[in-house]
Enzyme design. Sequence first.
Site, PDB file in Angstrom:
ATOM      1  N   GLY A 237       0.822  -1.202   0.000  1.00 14.50           N
ATOM      2  CA  GLY A 237       0.000   0.000   0.000  1.00 14.50           C
ATOM      3  C   GLY A 237       0.856   1.251   0.000  1.00 14.50           C
ATOM      4  N   SER A 238       0.389   2.246   0.729  1.00 20.69           N
ATOM      5  CA  SER A 238       1.013   3.566   0.640  1.00 20.69           C
ATOM      6  C   SER A 238       2.443   3.587   1.159  1.00 20.69           C
ATOM      7  CB  SER A 238       0.188   4.575   1.436  1.00 20.69           C
ATOM      8  OG  SER A 238      -1.123   4.594   0.932  1.00 20.69           O
TER       9      SER A 238
END
Lengths: 465, 488
Positions: free
Chosen positions: B220-221
């Site tokens: 993810g981020s």
Amino acid sequence: MSATYASGPAPERSFVHRRRRGAELFLLLLALVVGIGAYAAVGLGVQGRVPADIVEYGGWLAGLCLACHVVVRLTAPYADPVLLPIVSALNGLGLAVIHRIDLGYAKSHVNIGPFAQNQLIWMTLGVLIFIGVLVGLRDHRRLQAFTYTSGLAGIVLLLLPLLPVVGTDINGARIWIHVGSLSFQPGEVAKVMLVLFFAGYLVLHRDALALAGRRFAGVDLPRGRDLGPILLMWLVSLAILVFQGDLGSSLLFFGLFLVMLYVATERPGWLVVGAAMFLAGAYCAYLFVGHVQVRVDAWLHPFAASSNAYQLVQGLYGMAWGGLVGRGLGQGDPTITPLGFSDFIMASVGEELGLTGVMAVLLLYGMITERALRTALVCRDAFGKLVAVGLGVVFALQVFVVVGGVTRLIPLTGLTTPFLSYGGSSLVANWAIIALLLRISDQARRPLPELAAPEDDATTVVQLR
Amino acid sequence: MNKPIRTMAIFCMLLFIALLANSTYLQYVDADHLNSRSDNKRVRDAEFSRERGAIVVGGTSVAKSRKTKDQYTYQRVYTQPYEYAPLTGYFSYIYGRSGIEASQNDILSGSDPRLFVNRVVDMLGDSQPKGGSVTLTIDPKAQKAAFDGLAALGPNVQGAVVALQPSTGKVLAMVSSPTYDPNRLASHDFGAVQKAWKKLNANPDRPLLNRAIQEVYPPGSTFKLVTAAAALSSGQYTPTTKVKGGTSLDLPLTTTNLVNENGSNCGGDPITLTQALEVSCNVSFGSIGLKLGDDALRAQARKFGWGQTYLAGLNGQAASQFPAHPDAPQTALSAIGQFDVAATPLQMAVVAAGIADGGTVMRPYLVDEIRAPDFSVLDKTRPEVYRSNAVSASVARDLTQMMVEVVDRGTGTTAQIPGIKVAGKTGTAQSSPSRPPYAWFVSFAPADNPKVAVAVLVEDAGVARDAISGSGLAAPIAKKVMEAVIGK
């Protein structure tokens, strides 16, 4: 050879063999140190103390060996001094290892054995036979009179296990007979009988076998009709293989016969023909006999899940676990290997005494063979030569087949390890073999009696003295 | 007849030579191979009944052998079983070994060549050979903080924590949850061991899995750190470069748009790269990814360790993944750590440690020292540079500053430590609509003199979907671990 014998003893008289009985006694004491020391080491290794019966046991073992020595001194003073110590050491070591396996089974509550006690009794019997042979047989040439008797006895003994009531099938091989509670492997005794038979037969017929024939591609091939005996022997070994499922004995007997034939006739052609026939027979057996197939597959792929090689693999693991110097007597797990006290005793030796112990044992076996062949070389009569060669080679072949099988050099077969593994028939037969060798060796090394030159004067000369 | 007898003598000699050579092969050349076969009961029994060396953490043994009265003489005991199970592994008669018990078996069992002299001495003294001990790099306080932090989220939380010392690569903490009790597998009651083993393997949460290294997850981020590193390293970007912001990015070749978490607009359009990282702007990083291309992203990921296994001291590390041939929209998704990008928690800790250490990635390792049974040090692991220039020193400085902003006023405020500058990055990764998103946090502290780099992954904490975020679930755990190491 027989020509040399007839021409008179003149060239041999200059050299007289020394008796060397003192050397034999010294070596025998060393052998006892090995046997009794191993027994003590087993007690220390397994139970942490020297066995309580070490004095009785050691005394008994020493008594047997010394009795042999005394008998040799009295009845065969010129016999080879090395053979008796070697077999005493092997027998003592075997007893210690069997005792060790007994203790291992007792410790893990496996209900097998104990065997060492029985083995000691068998050894005593073996020694009695040994003494009997040396005392009763003052000249090995007298055995030549029993050529066909021993041949017949040998064949009968070989076929006995096939009889319905007495024969028993153990581990796929039908090589045992049972009478009452006694079990017996007649092949071991048949071995000696057949050596005597082959020797007697070949002494009579070797000229015909040796001289007739034609040369083909640089090899003297025998005549077709002289192939009769070799064909017969080939059929007998095939029968053993097929009906008894015993690859080892079959190889042993056929190999023995071939070697004696070759020695008697000095014609390598026999070896070529015989080896080809054996290979063909063995290949057919592999194709058509299930038991042989299983053994060969286990040999080729012991670690494959499908192969029936648990015993072989455990033996290999044991030897690898032993490594160079072994775990020490009583410190390994030789009881994991099935039959670690008989067929697989070499794996037990390898595990607890290591490569060092295995090599020592193999060298002892090698020396027995070497001594037998040396005896054959110096022996003055053809029959004695052939018997000595036969016994020496059969010994070497047997060691090769059984140790090679256990160490996965060749497919595994069920032969006993001479003097080491548990088994009465084998032990007794092997002691008899050593007695025969000593007898031949005594005859061979003994200085020739003074012969009076002209036959007609002999009586007067003797009487004057 | 003497000539054939001599021939037979040579023949017999050959037979014996063959036997001697074959036994030498068997007992010397091939012995190691035979001894290492797994169905070799002798070797197994012997190792099982030997006094095995201890596994030591911070001066106390987490695994040791205790004398028993049964046939195996020694019983393996794990003193903090659940907390250290992913590291120590188990030592079972039936099921073999795992973890440090497996990777350091030669030392622990005493068969390592470095213990040869001890073995000879033991043999001469007729005592059983003893194993050496293994000291781990783990900081017990950090390990406890990580373990307690995950456990506080609930009894069945699935997640992992890895903490590294950036300057050396020492693993300071490695926790995986759910965990198990290795004592039950090491028991000499084999019936009970079988039962415990069956139960552990039937558990859908897979407690035997070390999530910190053996499984890859969409980062993810947190992967935006890699994208930002690639951007800064390309020379086309600085922290103040204006990049695309706003609510959505039109993905080429498709009709869909890339949007931000919770529909935010990232605070404007355009925004600086620093602000994009601060608010974790999907639109910005998606467009940067499109501009850089998948090759640049993949190359940067490789420099941090993607596609490789490098952990020293523990087996079974999974390689992190970056897609081989993404098209344009897939590249944009990859740039924000979605699509087929996947990383182990260890890998994300390595990214943080690499940035913290000025762009140098040290090889992470778990075994600090190896000691003989008499406690003399046989071997001490020397830190090793794994990748000297994952990013340049100036890029590392820029990234650090941007990560500090994240914690100071961005998505990572929950990781703030009073008086200490913390650098971090949150992540909330979607995998499939049917399962909750993964909550991530990677960080290091102090930012100006990094002593610890942490990656926290919470895979499933059993909480409501809208309560899942990197800052809410993962950052507080990272904070506790950092505090434990720094000593606050």
